[in-house]
Design an enzyme around this catalytic site. Sequence first.
Site, PDB file in Angstrom:
ATOM      1  N   ALA A   1      15.411  11.016  -0.916  1.00  0.00           N
ATOM      2  CA  ALA A   1      16.575  10.915  -0.025  1.00  0.00           C
ATOM      3  C   ALA A   1      17.489   9.773  -0.459  1.00  0.00           C
ATOM      4  CB  ALA A   1      16.105  10.706   1.420  1.00  0.00           C
TER       5      ALA A   1
ATOM      6  N   ASP B   1       5.173  -4.904   6.111  1.00  0.00           N
ATOM      7  CA  ASP B   1       5.664  -6.244   6.469  1.00  0.00           C
ATOM      8  C   ASP B   1       5.610  -7.243   5.308  1.00  0.00           C
ATOM      9  OD1 ASP B   1       2.920  -6.301   6.587  1.00  0.00           O
ATOM     10  OD2 ASP B   1       2.816  -7.424   8.460  1.00  0.00           O
TER      11      ASP B   1
ATOM     12  N   GLY C   1       0.836  -1.210   0.000  1.00  0.00           N
ATOM     13  CA  GLY C   1       0.000   0.000   0.000  1.00  0.00           C
ATOM     14  C   GLY C   1       0.862   1.249   0.000  1.00  0.00           C
TER      15      GLY C   1
ATOM     16  N   THR D   1       4.405   2.548   5.565  1.00  0.00           N
ATOM     17  CA  THR D   1       3.028   2.046   5.651  1.00  0.00           C
ATOM     18  C   THR D   1       2.254   2.931   6.614  1.00  0.00           C
ATOM     19  OG1 THR D   1       1.610   0.300   6.563  1.00  0.00           O
ATOM     20  CG2 THR D   1       3.867   0.278   7.303  1.00  0.00           C
ATOM     21  N   ILE D   2       1.011   3.219   6.291  1.00  0.00           N
ATOM     22  CA  ILE D   2       0.243   4.074   7.208  1.00  0.00           C
ATOM     23  C   ILE D   2      -0.084   3.342   8.504  1.00  0.00           C
ATOM     24  CG2 ILE D   2      -0.767   5.459   5.347  1.00  0.00           C
ATOM     25  CD1 ILE D   2      -3.451   3.950   5.932  1.00  0.00           C
ATOM     26  N   ASP D   3       0.067   2.009   8.525  1.00  0.00           N
ATOM     27  CA  ASP D   3      -0.388   1.219   9.682  1.00  0.00           C
ATOM     28  C   ASP D   3       0.482   1.345  10.937  1.00  0.00           C
ATOM     29  OD1 ASP D   3      -2.455   0.323   8.143  1.00  0.00           O
ATOM     30  OD2 ASP D   3      -1.609  -1.664   7.758  1.00  0.00           O
TER      31      ASP D   3
ATOM     32  N   ARG E   1       0.866  -4.916  -5.203  1.00  0.00           N
ATOM     33  CA  ARG E   1       0.971  -6.113  -4.349  1.00  0.00           C
ATOM     34  C   ARG E   1       1.143  -7.266  -5.338  1.00  0.00           C
ATOM     35  NH1 ARG E   1      -0.645  -4.292   0.736  1.00  0.00           N
ATOM     36  NH2 ARG E   1      -2.279  -2.708   0.754  1.00  0.00           N
TER      37      ARG E   1
ATOM     38  N   ARG F   1      -5.982  -3.283   9.213  1.00  0.00           N
ATOM     39  CA  ARG F   1      -6.586  -4.623   9.193  1.00  0.00           C
ATOM     40  C   ARG F   1      -6.192  -5.419  10.426  1.00  0.00           C
ATOM     41  NH1 ARG F   1      -5.505  -6.159   3.015  1.00  0.00           N
ATOM     42  NH2 ARG F   1      -3.548  -5.218   3.596  1.00  0.00           N
TER      43      ARG F   1
ATOM     44  N   ASP G   1       2.737  -0.565  11.985  1.00  0.00           N
ATOM     45  CA  ASP G   1       2.750  -1.854  12.697  1.00  0.00           C
ATOM     46  C   ASP G   1       4.068  -2.603  12.546  1.00  0.00           C
ATOM     47  OD1 ASP G   1       2.417  -2.263  10.009  1.00  0.00           O
ATOM     48  OD2 ASP G   1       0.889  -3.812  10.209  1.00  0.00           O
TER      49      ASP G   1
HETATM   50  O1  F6P Z   1      -1.356  -1.701   4.838  1.00  0.00           O
HETATM   51  C1  F6P Z   1      -1.868  -0.440   4.558  1.00  0.00           C
HETATM   52  C2  F6P Z   1      -3.351  -0.497   4.315  1.00  0.00           C
HETATM   53  O2  F6P Z   1      -3.773   0.806   4.013  1.00  0.00           O
HETATM   54  C3  F6P Z   1      -4.192  -1.099   5.442  1.00  0.00           C
HETATM   55  O3  F6P Z   1      -4.445  -0.205   6.502  1.00  0.00           O
HETATM   56  C4  F6P Z   1      -5.431  -1.496   4.694  1.00  0.00           C
HETATM   57  O4  F6P Z   1      -6.105  -2.499   5.381  1.00  0.00           O
HETATM   58  C5  F6P Z   1      -4.875  -1.979   3.382  1.00  0.00           C
HETATM   59  O5  F6P Z   1      -3.645  -1.315   3.206  1.00  0.00           O
HETATM   60  C6  F6P Z   1      -5.773  -1.766   2.189  1.00  0.00           C
HETATM   61  O6  F6P Z   1      -5.138  -2.274   1.065  1.00  0.00           O
HETATM   62  P1  F6P Z   1      -5.637  -2.074  -0.435  1.00  0.00           P
HETATM   63  O7  F6P Z   1      -5.457  -0.624  -0.785  1.00  0.00           O
HETATM   64  O8  F6P Z   1      -4.783  -2.967  -1.248  1.00  0.00           O
HETATM   65  O9  F6P Z   1      -7.078  -2.450  -0.431  1.00  0.00           O
END
Ligand code: F6P
Length: 327
Positions: free
Chosen positions: A26, A107, A15, A130-132, A76, A176, A134
Amino acid sequence: MGANIKRIAVFTSGGDAPGMNAAIRAVVRTATYHNLHIYGIRKGYEGMINGEIVRLETRMVGNIMHRGGTMLKTARSERFRTPEGRQAAYESLMAHDIDALVGIGGDGSFTGLEIFSKEFNIPVMGVPGTIDNDLYGTDHTIGYDTAVNTAVEAADKIRDTADSHDRLFFVEVMGRHSGFIALNTAIGSGASSVLIPETHLEIDALIKMLKKGVKRNKLFSLVIVAEGNANGGATEIAKLVNEKFDHYDIKVTIIGHLQRGGSPSSFDRVLASRLGFGAIEGLLAGEANVMCGLVNNKVCYTPLIDAINKKKDPDQDLIRMAEILAL
Ligand code: F6P
């Protein structure tokens, strides 16, 4: 090992996240400063398999710092999960004599990097994008701060209309498997409650809490929901609550991919610049198969395998504080 590196390729994967462009800039400029040849791979692992590899020069990454998305595009890739896909990717890299890789992603992207580096003995460096938020081994991932700012801004607007109509809103944010965005959005927007995947809140407990709010004269409420809860997203939770508690007119807002776009915050721009810079300097210093992160405001390197497998959970003290401040 670092001294032998002459040609590095950079790519974004998974994502997108605001700040990825600042990280690419950079990486390119630090590599150029060190007289390395730097290449960009388009569309993540898919582009690596298809040989979409282009030389990058410093001017090509000008005027991108403030832009959301990723100039290299992202994807992906299912094909990269297969040995044949990875073999094709390796051959594409060898066609350009690439010695090392910098992958900006989350990840899933790092899992690909880790497997690839072992299979083909090529030094790799992960940059957490990643915005998550995590990933273990960094206090913040690139894009997280901007995503929370976007979600808080949206929640503020929802608060106005919730207040005007005395309504209960369930606001769903991304995540997620992770509740960082939800927890910080809840604190930043002064929400009544937050539901995150890491701590399971029973629907009855949520209703009890909402009833207490009614007793304390709360005329409206906002509940922030991370998309990956055990009970489901905001729509499912709103339905379950509505079955047992009809005090409020209930509405649902899903913020969705709005959180992934937009100009990165200054925090994300600085973070991305530091990590992109750290990625190249780290590779040259012999760091390999690691993620370049920021812990306690210092750039540090964590084995990719730990960044992927070790768990970083939202701070329990913050969760407790969010509950107390929502009284
Ligand atoms: O991993 C980043 C993220 O934005 C999650 O928060 C979200 O669940 C997922 O990607 C959504 O993925 P996609 O844009 O492939 O549907």
